[in-house]
Enzyme design. Structure first.
Site, PDB file in Angstrom:
ATOM      1  N   SER A 122      -2.634   0.600  -7.466  1.00  0.00           N
ATOM      2  CA  SER A 122      -1.366   0.751  -6.762  1.00  0.00           C
ATOM      3  C   SER A 122      -0.639  -0.583  -6.618  1.00  0.00           C
ATOM      4  CB  SER A 122      -1.630   1.410  -5.406  1.00  0.00           C
ATOM      5  OG  SER A 122      -0.507   2.139  -5.012  1.00  0.00           O
ATOM      6  N   LYS A 174      16.226   8.419  15.411  1.00  0.00           N
ATOM      7  CA  LYS A 174      15.769   7.060  15.744  1.00  0.00           C
ATOM      8  C   LYS A 174      14.244   7.001  15.854  1.00  0.00           C
ATOM      9  CE  LYS A 174      15.878   2.821  16.698  1.00  0.00           C
ATOM     10  NZ  LYS A 174      15.925   1.963  15.516  1.00  0.00           N
TER      11      LYS A 174
END
Lengths: 309, 193
Positions: A122, A174
């Site tokens: 990765s 948020k």
């Protein structure tokens, strides 16, 4: 009188020898100095930050790796860099930052070669593809080309223990990915878009670094890991070899004649065991416990999911 | 000056007489001069040796470190050896021993000619030659130390040897304890797989 003569003779011999040593040294200074090869280590999870500080220096954290790359770039005696990668990946942004620094080093005309250890998956693979050449071991675990963003929903647990968290927020999203409430379908789509965008950047990096077609990279980039043998067959790595094979390869590519001098960055010393107790211990040792807890829950990660869970 | 050269000759060829004279006359100025010369000459050779293998920065540390460590070892060593010599029944002064020990370093100046001679030999025997003759120089210096202690404190040779090896044995013992302790600590990290 004889005594004095012997000592005077001795003094003359010693002075002559000192002059000879000084003169010979200036004559023998080689016109050609073999270039140095820097070895920079990427160990453990790739995360932004300054790593750990101790009396003997700093270790870990991409700020430290970037500084080492920067130093190696500034050092005119260093002709090539070997990036020794032993990492399951980490944060996308941290990886990208290091990758960009590697590109700067290459743009300045220095050779960068990757040497994979146990694992370079990765984010570890992301860094490897930004180099000029990749060396892996046949049993190295690599690949895992993909991005994920971890999320845990602890709402039920919090309710069971009587914790009710409330927030006054400026906007509906948020507190996206907040663990105290489930993610909405709309938010899931938003996060998926972000992950996809990052994934496409990863694919671009691989396609660019390996000179492969994007479509071909897409076929390989479903997040699975490959052994070194598989990776070589698929064109994800160039050669088999250990760190010293990578150093030899880098020396050859950089046109270094003779045996290159090696400058190791961030090399641990026995004393570091005392002055920075856990800095030399491989991060994988901590992985299931401390380090996993330290991973930010909403940072997009480029590492196999199994390690990040 | 003439007397000084005579003393230097005697240090090389009649060390017992020389050390007795130096210790009784406490020629500290001469001793400091000989000491600095004996340290500076091999340090100079080391400096150029390190420069030739591209260790220019390290070279300065080596040369300064070599001089400072030798200076500290000379002064502190004289203090310790004087104390141990008195405990073993010797009679003398620390200043006399300090002066005599300064002259004991004199054989170190032969390192420069040795390096030159070694550089003329085939590479295969260079290391062996240097190891052999540097060891001879070290042993020669230690023998002069023993003679200096013996003559400065009027001890037997055996007692002078004991004076010299007592601090070394203590340091060696402490070293063993540290190595064993560290080894025990490190072993805790070994079980892997």
């Amino acid at each position: 009188m004889l005594k004095k003569l012997v000592i005077v003779f001795l003094v003359i011999v010693v002075l002559a020898c000192l002059t000879f040593i000084a003169a010979r040294n200036s004559d023998l200074k080689p016109a050609y100095k073999p270039g140095k090869i820097a070895v920079i280590y990427v160990d453990g999870v790739i995360m932004n930050g300054r790593g750990q500080s101790s009396l003997l220096g700093e270790r870990g954290g991409t700020d430290n790796i970037i500084r080492q790359l920067h130093d190696a770039l500034a050092d005119e005696t260093i002709k090539a860099i070997v990036l020794r990668i032993n990492s399951p990946g980490g944060s996308v942004t941290a990886t990208q930052e290091v990758g960009e620094e590697i590109k700067k080093v290459r743009a300045a005309g220095k050779i960068v070669v990757a040497s994979m250890g146990d694992i370079a998956a990765s984010g570890g693979y992301w860094l490897a593809v930004t180099t000029d050449r990749i060396y892996a071991n046949p049993t190295t675990l690599t690949g895992s080309i993909g991005v994920y963003m971890p999320y845990a929903n602890w709402q039920e647990l919090l309710q069971k223990i009587g914790i009710q968290q409330e927030k006054i927020k400026s906007g509906a999203h948020k507190d996206i990915l907040s663990p105290d409430r489930p993610i909405t379908d709309e938010e899931r789509k938003m996060i998926q878009t972000i992950v996809d965008q990052m994934y496409e950047q990863f694919v671009d990096i691989v396609a660019d670094g390996r000179k492969m077609d994007r479509q071909a990279v897409h076929q390989l980039a479903d997040g699975r890991i490959y052994t070194g043998i598989q990776a070589k067959e698929l064109g994800l790595v160039d050669d088999f070899g250990n760190l010293y094979d990578a150093i030899d390869g880098a020396a050859k590519m950089a046109g270094i004649r003779g045996k290159p001098q090696i400058k190791e960055y961030d090399k641990g010393s026995p004393l570091s065991l005392f002055f920075g107790a856990n800095e030399k211990i491989d991060l994988s040792m901590f992985f299931p416990t401390q380090l996993r807890q330290a991973l930010p829950t909403i940072t997009p990660l480029a590492m196999p999911v199994r390690w990040g869970e | 000056m003439g007397n000084f050269l005579d003393i230097l000759y005697d240090v090389l060829f009649h060390p017992a007489v020389a050390m007795r004279t130096i210790a009784s006359e406490k020629r500290l100025g001469y001793s400091l001069g000989v000491f600095l010369l004996s340290v500076f000459v091999p340090a100079w050779a080391s400096y150029f040796g390190l420069q030739s293998v591209d260790f220019s920065v390290v070279a300065w540390f080596v040369i300064i470190g070599q001089i400072l460590i030798s200076l500290v070892f000379w002064i502190v060593g004289a203090g310790f050896f004087g104390l141990i010599a008195e405990l073993l029944g010797g009679h003398g002064t620390a200043a006399g021993l300090l002066a005599a020990m300064g002259f004991s370093h004199f054989p170190r100046i032969f390192i420069a000619p040795l390096l030159v001679f070694a550089s003329l030999l085939p590479r295969t025997v260079q290391a062996l030659f240097l190891a052999l003759f540097v060891s001879v120089t070290v042993v020669w210096t230690l023998i002069l130390y023993i003679i200096a202690i013996r003559e400065a404190y009027l001890l037997s040779t055996l007692r002078a040897v004991m004076v010299l090896i007592t601090p070394l044995a203590v340091i060696f013992g402490i070293g063993i304890v540290i190595v064993v302790s560290v080894g025990t600590m490190l072993l805790q990290w070994l079980p892997w797989l």
